[in-house]
Design an enzyme around this catalytic site. Structure first.
Site, short mmCIF file in Angstrom:
data_model
loop_
_atom_site.label_atom_id
_atom_site.label_comp_id
_atom_site.label_asym_id
_atom_site.label_seq_id
_atom_site.Cartn_x
_atom_site.Cartn_y
_atom_site.Cartn_z
N GLY A 163 -45.72 102.09 -4.94
CA GLY A 163 -45.66 102.29 -3.50
C GLY A 163 -45.42 103.75 -3.17
CB CYS A 164 -46.11 105.66 -0.08
SG CYS A 164 -45.59 104.42 1.13
CE1 TYR A 165 -40.75 106.05 3.42
CE2 TYR A 165 -41.39 103.75 3.55
CZ TYR A 165 -41.11 104.95 4.18
OH TYR A 165 -41.15 105.04 5.55
#
Length: 352
Positions: free
Chosen positions: A154-156
């Site tokens: 995921g991005c985070y």
């Protein structure tokens, strides 16, 4: 010159899927063979995204799994969580030649019950999960090499894990003291209209969301625990801010010893030696999201507060590139035995 491998993108009308298309069109070793969207089947990709007019002749195809896995060498699945996992299972069981890179969260968590708790969907079976390698490129390259299925991070988690890995590996911070304050542009919320990302709602506004409930919490904890060699629990707060792209993770932790910022810079540079997409900021400089816009870079900077004995780490990425499509291609490069920068080093950040 070696022949290009063929790629397909499933879920081609979301922001992650269309960013994959943009990046794949620049890749010297990959030919975009098929763009698939069951909801927009038969339409030109340029109808949904006019900036792709140069491939307007490409129609969005329906999904024919048995045929697809024989026609292409690599398949990127950019469909929503709850869909991608089932799709990945079908693609793997079809036993074709294609490698799979899934951009959803369905294959990231190794414990099915944990996935069901945080995502609210039934998990895929444990056999499928075990076939998926977690594809945080800079930390798990050896596992990615030769893999047939990748769970793209995921991005985070990408920004936060890359920021914390050196400190945890060297045991320089108290593992249970980690607080992550993260902010994202609204493209991370997807393209489907809703009131949260309506212009009048997000413009001139900053909005915390999913406090203590964000589905990326267990993913970050899983990665950090693996690096630290012990179970880690974090405090993680996310915010939407009125910009299109970008993530800024500001992270706080208690230091275990006195250390100078100059020493940390050298330690981070050594930890990420040879990793072209990690850029460590010079002494006294903190990154901002605009500095990585449109690129696959993760920029990291930090400040030591000698008064409190805490460190503040700041990591920035473009959520659609390093946080999704760019890292997926980076993983594809590693899987295929190519330079991890292939097709990605042409994208210098766009500024201003």
């Amino acid at each position: 010159m070696q022949p290009k491998i063929k790629a397909a993108v499933i879920g081609s009308t979301g922001y992650g899927g269309v960013e994959l298309i943009r990046l794949l069109l620049q890749h010297p070793n990959i030919q975009l063979h098929a763009v698939i969207s069951t909801s927009s089947m038969g339409e030109s990709i340029a109808e949904s995204y006019p900036h792709l007019l140069q491939i307007a002749e490409m129609e969005l195809d329906d999904l024919q799994i048995e045929t697809l896995v024989e026609q292409v060498d690599i398949i990127f699945t950019a469909t929503p969580s709850g869909v991608s996992g089932k799709l990945a299972k079908q693609l793997l069981e079809a036993d074709g030649k294609a490698k799979i890179i899934d951009l959803s969260g369905d294959l990231r968590l190794q414990t099915p019950s944990l996935y069901e708790q945080w995502y609210g969907h039934e998990s895929v079976d444990i056999t499928t999960l075990k076939r998926a390698v977690y594809g945080l490129s800079e930390l798990f390259e050896k596992q990615i090499q030769g893999a047939t299925c990748i769970a793209n991070p995921g991005c985070y988690p990408t920004a936060s894990s890359l920021a914390l890995a050196p400190l945890l590996s060297e045991k320089l911070i108290e593992p249970q003291s980690i607080i992550i304050d993260a902010k994202s542009g609204i493209s991370g919320a997807g393209r489907k209209p809703n009131t949260t990302i309506h212009y009048a709602e997000i413009n001139e506004n900053i909005k915390p969301y999913k406090l203590n409930q964000h589905q990326h919490i267990p993913e970050i904890e899983q990665t950090l625990s693996q690096i630290a060699g012990e179970d880690i629990t974090i405090t993680f707060t996310t915010h939407l801010v009125p910009m299109t792209r970008g993530i800024c993770s500001t992270i706080y932790a208690q230091l275990c010893e006195n250390i100078e910022e100059a020493q940390l810079i050298e330690m981070y540079k050594a930890y990420y030696a040879g990793r072209k997409f990690i850029r460590i900021k010079p002494l006294g400089s903190i990154p901002s999201s605009k500095e990585v816009w449109g690129s696959n870079y993760c920029d990291i900077g930090f400040s030591v507060d000698k008064r409190t004995g805490r460190i503040t780490i700041v990591a920035v990425i473009d959520n659609l590139v390093k946080g999704a499509a760019g890292q997926a291609i980076q993983n594809a490069n590693i899987m295929m035995g190519w330079k991890e920068t292939l097709g990605l080093d042409v994208f210098t950040p766009i500024y201003p």
